[in-house]
Every structure is written in structure tokens, then in C-alpha cells.
Design a protein around this motif. Structure first.
Motif, mmCIF file in Angstrom:
data_model
loop_
_atom_site.group_PDB
_atom_site.id
_atom_site.type_symbol
_atom_site.label_atom_id
_atom_site.label_comp_id
_atom_site.label_asym_id
_atom_site.label_seq_id
_atom_site.Cartn_x
_atom_site.Cartn_y
_atom_site.Cartn_z
ATOM 1 N N PRO A 119 0.712 -1.241 0.061
ATOM 2 C CA PRO A 119 -0.139 0.125 0.056
ATOM 3 C C PRO A 119 1.006 1.434 -0.009
ATOM 4 O O PRO A 119 0.397 2.279 -0.558
ATOM 5 C CB PRO A 119 -0.726 -0.261 1.354
ATOM 6 N N ILE A 120 2.015 1.378 0.730
ATOM 7 C CA ILE A 120 2.795 2.366 0.875
ATOM 8 C C ILE A 120 3.225 2.854 -0.627
ATOM 9 O O ILE A 120 3.587 3.858 -0.987
ATOM 10 C CB ILE A 120 3.960 2.347 1.690
ATOM 11 N N VAL A 153 7.192 -9.672 4.458
ATOM 12 C CA VAL A 153 5.795 -9.188 5.084
ATOM 13 C C VAL A 153 4.802 -8.859 4.016
ATOM 14 O O VAL A 153 3.775 -9.325 3.854
ATOM 15 C CB VAL A 153 5.968 -7.822 5.761
ATOM 16 N N ALA A 157 1.119 -10.842 3.207
ATOM 17 C CA ALA A 157 -0.025 -10.171 3.192
ATOM 18 C C ALA A 157 -0.563 -10.580 1.688
ATOM 19 O O ALA A 157 -2.113 -10.496 1.775
ATOM 20 C CB ALA A 157 0.170 -8.793 3.251
ATOM 21 N N HIS A 160 -2.328 -13.854 2.241
ATOM 22 C CA HIS A 160 -3.479 -13.884 2.878
ATOM 23 C C HIS A 160 -4.722 -12.856 2.451
ATOM 24 O O HIS A 160 -5.818 -13.792 2.202
ATOM 25 C CB HIS A 160 -3.033 -13.064 4.385
ATOM 26 N N LEU B 9 10.142 0.796 8.568
ATOM 27 C CA LEU B 9 8.715 1.060 8.186
ATOM 28 C C LEU B 9 8.318 0.725 6.958
ATOM 29 O O LEU B 9 7.324 0.351 6.368
ATOM 30 C CB LEU B 9 8.444 2.492 8.518
ATOM 31 N N LEU B 84 -1.727 -8.212 9.375
ATOM 32 C CA LEU B 84 -0.782 -7.851 8.526
ATOM 33 C C LEU B 84 -1.195 -6.621 7.634
ATOM 34 O O LEU B 84 -0.278 -5.601 7.949
ATOM 35 C CB LEU B 84 -0.509 -8.954 7.298
ATOM 36 N N PHE B 85 -2.444 -6.489 7.573
ATOM 37 C CA PHE B 85 -3.074 -5.189 6.861
ATOM 38 C C PHE B 85 -2.840 -4.221 7.901
ATOM 39 O O PHE B 85 -2.624 -2.919 7.573
ATOM 40 C CB PHE B 85 -4.371 -5.352 6.289
ATOM 41 N N PHE B 88 0.646 -2.810 7.850
ATOM 42 C CA PHE B 88 0.805 -1.570 6.689
ATOM 43 C C PHE B 88 0.116 -0.655 7.000
ATOM 44 O O PHE B 88 0.700 0.652 6.759
ATOM 45 C CB PHE B 88 -0.004 -2.610 5.437
ATOM 46 N N ASN B 91 2.087 1.672 9.639
ATOM 47 C CA ASN B 91 3.148 1.977 8.937
ATOM 48 C C ASN B 91 3.001 3.239 7.937
ATOM 49 O O ASN B 91 3.871 4.321 7.942
ATOM 50 C CB ASN B 91 3.973 1.059 8.233
ATOM 51 N N GLU B 92 1.802 3.127 7.257
ATOM 52 C CA GLU B 92 1.504 4.075 6.238
ATOM 53 C C GLU B 92 0.983 5.208 6.917
ATOM 54 O O GLU B 92 1.829 6.258 6.642
ATOM 55 C CB GLU B 92 0.470 3.591 5.341
ATOM 56 N N SER B 224 -3.760 1.299 2.572
ATOM 57 C CA SER B 224 -4.004 0.115 3.292
ATOM 58 C C SER B 224 -5.302 -0.185 3.858
ATOM 59 O O SER B 224 -5.614 -1.169 4.184
ATOM 60 C CB SER B 224 -2.780 -0.058 4.597
#
Lengths: 204, 240
Positions: A119-120, A153, A157, A160, B9, B84-85, B88, B91-92, B224
Motif C-alpha cells: 500500500p505504501i 511481510v 500479506a 493472506h 517502516l 498484516l494489513f 501496513f 506504517n503508512e 492500506s
């Protein structure tokens, strides 16, 4: 002219050197060596390289079934009727696909994501073709989906996310095992891998 | 330099074998460093995983540092499934909200705490809300939950309040259009929120935090969060 400046042959050679530098692992010095090698004595190689680069850039597309690189509409693996159509293995990159093929253990078909969820970096499910994958699961008669994304990671994800969506389609989902590598000595295996290896131990 | 506690991150490939890593350190805040040769296993990407407390050393005077040393200071936390999400997501928001080289020890400790909670399968929503709440507080955007922003009067549990991000809550006046109801909160909910009683009002707490974080996140939506809601949406669609 400045010391260390490689611009000394004129615009065409300079452009060639600059283009070669776009390749991974090629810096100014190696780019210069490659360019001079081709131009000094190996013009025939240069023509062949130019022709194959152009042909590849023009004609190579993506397989409409598994998204890997191919020059036909469906790749060789997907059109090979001897491959087991019931198993589908999800990998992140064509390089991962090759690695599994070289191991020679898997006889099913593949789906190449060309990336992982991150996502980042702005990479969501659409960018890695998950909708396409889910569509295949519901259209084709696939009984097992094997998730062989990386053990990072992001790879976890991605696995999953796909497993949640695939389970909703009623397909059995499995994840490749992870643990101590072949020839690995426990002393040098990192703690994370060891704890995984223990938690997924099996009866013999 | 003493080894500095840090979390990764985000990482992305850099050149042939290196990684660009966004670190969140306890005493130096967030910054970016190059891990040379990390992908060629010199330092080892395995160590540079998110959600693992590391001890790192770095060099360099420019904005982009060079990682010189890394070791794991605790066993890696394994976040599973939906967590896990959430990782994310954490971190975001940290990347979006924290300014570079701006140390926030409290946020660091809270981050370590919320990760441990996620790894320990504690209720996700409560952990996330507590973290978001303290994050806003630490960054100086704390919500005033017991007084009207305009009049300064105490929030009354029976009345409804209008939330204006960056300003606060003010008593609802007149009739608002239906579309704007996302900004309306009951006084009682605000008081529950103040007491960190997020479990009593899970959806309201989520809505409030989303509104409060919005001005600081920037224009791009959080991907995310989309990931999470998309998964939930497809699954409920299929169940129904």
C-alpha cells in the motif's frame, strides 16, 4: 572537459552509453566498455542485439491467462495440455516461476502477479491482477491454489489477501512450506525461520 | 554511536543489490537510509523486516544516511492474517504523519506496544484506536473531548456535537444535510472516547479517528485502509 567525463565520442555513442546504463548493474564504466566492444570489432553482434531488442520490445506481451511474459497470446506453459489444469500456483515474478520450474517438482499451471501488495508504494489488488485471478478461479475447474509468494511481510500479506478471496470461491488454498534450507545447519538459521520450522513441523 | 532501537517502516529496492529503508528510531525519529548490499545478503534483507525491533547504526551527514550496522534486538513478531494489513496501515500513517528527523519517543513506544498487541491477537480495533489517539496527542493535535470548541462549555452527554477537524466539537445548530452526518457525534460518545472506552462505541470511534486523522494524512487516500475494506466488502458480498 572535466576529468572522468565520458562524453567524448559524439552524440550517437554518448546516447548508446547512456542507454546501456539503464540496465541493472551497469555503471558508466561498464556501459562504455560494452559500447566500445560492440563498435570496435563486433558490428554483427551489435546488429543482432539491436534486432532482437526491437523484436522483443515490439512483440512480447503478457499471457492472457497467467500474466507472464510471452510472445503469443497464451504462454507455452498455459497452452501445454500436459500440465495439470487442476492446480494453480501463484508467484510474484516470472523469475520465481523459472525457479520453481527448474526445481522440476510442480506439474500444474501458474499465475504471475508481477509484484506484491504494498500500500505504501500504491500497489493494491488491482495492480497485481487479483481480480483476474479470482475470475479464473470461478470460471475454471481449479481444485487447489498454491500460494508461492515471497516470505516477506508483503508476500505474506498478498498470500493472506488472495487466500481470503479464494476461499470465498470455494477453492482449497495452500501455502508453500518454509523452514530450514537444504544443507542448512541449525546454528546458522535465523530465529524467525527456526520458529516457523518448529510451528509447522510434521509427523514422520 | 550507541546502537539505536529502530523499526523498519518500509523498504524498497535501490540499485542492483541495495535497499532504501525508512526507519523509525526511538531517539532520532523517522529517516531514510541506504542498506548497501542488503539484497545480496551482505547485511541480509531477512533482518530488515518490518515489525521487528532492531538495533541499528548509520553514518552520513546528508538527508539519506547509510546503514552501517543492524541486528535484531528481539525475536521477530509474526503478524498473521488481517493483522498484516493493520501493520501496513500503522506504517503508512506513520510515514504520512511523522516529519523526518523529528524524534517522538512516546510514539515509538506506543508503536512497539501496538505491534505486540497485534502479534498477540488482542482485539485489533481497540489497539488501533488507542494508538491513533495517542499519535494525535503526541503530535500536538489532541482532541478536546470535554469542552465545546466555540463556547468552552462542558460537553453534555445528551446533546449532539458537530466535529470540525483541527478545530474541535461545537454544539449542533440547525439542521444539517444528510450527507454531512459523518461529522455528528453524541456527547456521550465523546465522553466514552475520552475515557478510551472504544469498545463501547467501535464504529463511532473509528469514524472520529478517521475524520481527525484526515487533515494530516494528505490528499492521497490511505491504500492500506482500502485494502482492508475491499477484502471485507467482497467477502460480505459473497456471504450475502
Amino acid at each position: 572537459m572535466q576529468k572522468g567525463d565520458w562524453r567524448m565520442f559524439g552524440p550517437i555513442i554518448d546516447e548508446l552509453i547512456a542507454s546501456l546504463r539503464c540496465l541493472p548493474g551497469v555503471g558508466p564504466k561498464s556501459a562504455q566498455r560494452m559500447a566500445l566492444y560492440l563498435l570496435e570489432r563486433h558490428r554483427d553482434v551489435a546488429y543482432r542485439l539491436a534486432a532482437s531488442l526491437e523484436a522483443a520490445a515490439d512483440k512480447i506481451g503478457r499471457c492472457q491467462l497467467c500474466r507472464t511474459l510471452t510472445e503469443t497470446s497464451t504462454c507455452i506453459l498455459c497452452s501445454n495440455f500436459r500440465r495439470d489444469p487442476l492446480q494453480l500456483c501463484v508467484v510474484e515474478t516470472p523469475a520465481d516461476l523459472l525457479a520453481i520450474e527448474h526445481s522440476g517438482t510442480y506439474r500444474g499451471r501458474y499465475f504471475v502477479l508481477l509484484g506484491h501488495l504494498s500500500p505504501i508504494d500504491g500497489i493494491g489488488p488491482e495492480e497485481i491482477g487479483i481480480d483476474h485471478l479470482i475470475a479464473r478461479l470461478s470460471e475454471e475447474n481449479i481444485t487447489e491454489l498454491i500460494l508461492a509468494t515471497n516470505l516477506t511481510v508483503e508476500g505474506e500479506a498478498t498470500a493472506h489477501y488472495i487466500s481470503e478471496r479464494a476461499k470465498a470461491c470455494g477453492v482449497a488454498v495452500s501455502r508453500i512450506a518454509h523452514g530450514v534450507p537444504m544443507g542448512g545447519e541449525l546454528e546458522y538459521v535465523d530465529g524467525g525461520t527456526l520458529s516457523h520450522a518448529f510451528s509447522s513441523r510434521k509427523k514422520i | 554511536m550507541q546502537p539505536e532501537p529502530a523499526f523498519v517502516l518500509h523498504t524498497r529496492p535501490y540499485r542492483e543489490t541495495s535497499l532504501l529503508v525508512d526507519f523509525f528510531t526511538r531517539n532520532y525519529g523517522r529517516f531514510r537510509a541506504v542498506a548497501r548490499g542488503a539484497r545480496a545478503a551482505k547485511i541480509g534483507t531477512k533482518k530488515l523486516n518490518p515489525y521487528t525491533q532492531l538495533l541499528i547504526g548509520w553514518a552520513g551527514k546528508t538527508e539519506l544516511k547509510t546503514l552501517t550496522h543492524v541486528e535484531q534486538s528481539s525475536s521477530p513478531l509474526t503478524l498473521k492474517g488481517d493483522c498484516l494489513f493493520c501493520g501496513f496501515y500503522l506504517n503508512e500513517i506513520l510515514i504520512r504523519l511523522l516529519a523526518e528527523n523529528d524524534p517522538h519517543e512516546e510514539i515509538y513506544d506506543n508503536y512497539a506496544h501496538v505491534l505486540a498487541q497485534l502479534a498477540g491477537n488482542e482485539p485489533i480495533e481497540h489497539s488501533l484506536r488507542t494508538f491513533e489517539f495517542s499519535l494525535l496527542e503526541e503530535l500536538g493535535y489532541a482532541l478536546v473531548l470535554d469542552a465545546d470548541a466555540q463556547t468552552g462549555e462542558k460537553i453534555s452527554p445528551e446533546k449532539e456535537y458537530w466535529f470540525e477537524p483541527n478545530i474541535g466539537f461545537s454544539l449542533k445548530e440547525g439542521i444539517y444535510s444528510k450527507g454531512a452526518s459523518a461529522n455528528l457525534f453524541k456527547g456521550g460518545e465523546l465522553l466514552a472516547f475520552k475515557n478510551h472506552d472504544f469498545n463501547a462505541i467501535p464504529l463511532t470511534a473509528k469514524r472520529l479517528m478517521r475524520l481527525a486523522l484526515e487533515p494530516h494524512i494528505g490528499e492521497k487516500p490511505l491504500l492500506s485502509r482500502n485494502l482492508f475494506s475491499k477484502l471485507k466488502a467482497t467477502n460480505t458480498e459473497l456471504i450475502n
